[in-house]
Design a protein around this motif. Structure first.
Motif, short mmCIF file in Angstrom:
data_model
loop_
_atom_site.label_atom_id
_atom_site.label_comp_id
_atom_site.label_asym_id
_atom_site.label_seq_id
_atom_site.Cartn_x
_atom_site.Cartn_y
_atom_site.Cartn_z
N GLU A 180 0.81 -1.14 0.05
CA GLU A 180 0.07 -0.01 -0.02
C GLU A 180 0.85 1.28 0.03
O GLU A 180 0.41 2.34 -0.46
N PHE A 181 2.19 0.94 0.54
CA PHE A 181 2.98 2.46 0.58
C PHE A 181 3.27 2.76 -0.97
O PHE A 181 3.78 3.91 -1.11
N SER A 182 3.19 1.84 -1.88
CA SER A 182 3.37 2.05 -3.14
C SER A 182 2.45 2.80 -4.02
O SER A 182 2.51 3.06 -5.20
N TRP A 183 1.37 2.93 -3.32
CA TRP A 183 0.16 3.52 -4.01
C TRP A 183 -0.07 5.10 -4.10
O TRP A 183 -0.98 5.63 -4.29
N LEU A 184 0.82 5.78 -3.21
CA LEU A 184 0.88 7.16 -2.91
C LEU A 184 0.71 7.75 -4.41
O LEU A 184 1.28 7.46 -5.29
N GLY A 185 -0.44 8.67 -4.49
CA GLY A 185 -0.61 9.36 -5.72
C GLY A 185 -1.61 8.62 -6.82
O GLY A 185 -2.09 9.17 -7.77
N CYS A 186 -1.99 7.29 -6.34
CA CYS A 186 -2.69 6.47 -7.14
C CYS A 186 -4.25 6.82 -6.72
O CYS A 186 -4.50 7.00 -5.37
N LYS A 187 -5.12 6.15 -7.54
CA LYS A 187 -6.55 5.89 -7.19
C LYS A 187 -7.01 4.56 -6.97
O LYS A 187 -6.64 3.58 -7.47
N LEU A 188 -7.88 4.68 -5.95
CA LEU A 188 -8.33 3.11 -5.52
C LEU A 188 -9.70 3.16 -5.49
O LEU A 188 -10.55 4.05 -5.07
N ALA A 189 -10.43 2.18 -6.52
CA ALA A 189 -11.68 2.15 -6.64
C ALA A 189 -12.48 1.20 -5.70
O ALA A 189 -11.98 -0.04 -5.36
N ILE A 190 -13.67 1.64 -5.04
CA ILE A 190 -14.50 0.67 -4.34
C ILE A 190 -15.66 0.69 -4.81
O ILE A 190 -16.55 1.49 -4.48
#
Length: 254
Positions: A180-190
């Motif tokens: 999860e630390f590599s997701w900075l600046g990315c979008k997560l969809a739920i």
């Protein structure tokens, strides 16, 4: 990846409440998350125009571990906040001056010598401001924790670390530890909801408190630094597209 559990924390520093669903709005936290707080009497807070101030200005687990022994339930429909602890049970309306006065008195009594008074004798005061959240972040965000990362911490220290120590809104499973630390600046969809991952969450002394015993019996900050070289656990995200989320919902990295 999927959500395993979903929580809100109506009163800053007090009991988590599990949710079966939450309606998210862009730029806002989970409804009623950290909506209420007890400001310490020596804290400066402009009640007419409240701005973010550090959690150390409020009743909080980092300073007041004994508050973990207080159990709360907030009923937004009945407009009632109920607190049960060593000093008995109080149910009051957290939106009215009378109810806020009752809640202030109860929490001051519960804090005992940890209740701080101002230079002119100003007492701690229970607060609610419409649309405001007393969260640790300067903007309204959602906090997420990977149970795989929690398992990695537990394996490293050779002991269980109750997830409730970390007071997240969303706990999720199915990711590799620390990815999860590599997701900075990315979008997560739920589902239809989208979250922008903003930053890692650095941890404090609040995590030392056992949520069942209200005793400081572990030091996750030291454990994280010793075993992983940092004190971060979990991530903050901003809601950029609203909708309803529930336990069991799938998470997809966009």
């Amino acid at each position: 990846m999927h959500i395993t559990s979903l929580y809100r924390y109506p009163v800053k520093g007090l009991t988590p409440e599990p949710l079966t669903q939450a309606l998210l709005t862009p730029g806002r936290c989970i409804p009623w998350d950290r909506a209420f707080a007890l400001r310490q009497g020596d804290a400066v807070l402009d009640e007419s125009n409240p701005a973010w101030i550090s959690k150390m200005n409020f009743m909080c687990l980092a300073k007041n571990p004994g508050t973990a022994a207080l159990h709360t339930h907030f009923d937004e429909n009945a407009q009632t906040l109920t607190i049960t602890g060593p000093h008995g049970t109080l149910s009051a309306n957290p939106f009215t001056p009378d109810g806020q006065s009752q809640l202030s008195h109860y929490l001051i009594t519960a804090l005992g010598p940890e209740a701080r008074f101002g230079a002119q004798g100003e007492a701690p005061k229970f607060h609610f401001f419409p649309g405001y959240s007393f969260c640790d972040h300067k903007t309204q965000v959602i906090s997420l924790i990977s149970l795989s990362s929690l398992a990695a911490l537990e394996e490293a220290v050779g002991a269980e670390r109750d997830k409730r120590r970390f007071r997240a809104n969303i706990y999720f499973a199915g990711a590799s530890p620390w990815t999860e630390f590599s997701w900075l600046g990315c979008k997560l969809a739920i589902g239809e909801v989208e979250l922008l991952i903003q930053e890692r969450i650095d941890r404090c002394a609040a995590t030392m408190v056992n949520p069942d015993t209200a005793i400081r019996d572990a030091n996750p900050v030291k454990e994280l630094r010793t075993h992983f070289g940092h004190i971060d656990f979990g991530i903050f995200a901003e809601v950029t597209k609203g909708g309803t989320i529930r336990p069991g919902d799938q998470l997809t990295l966009l």
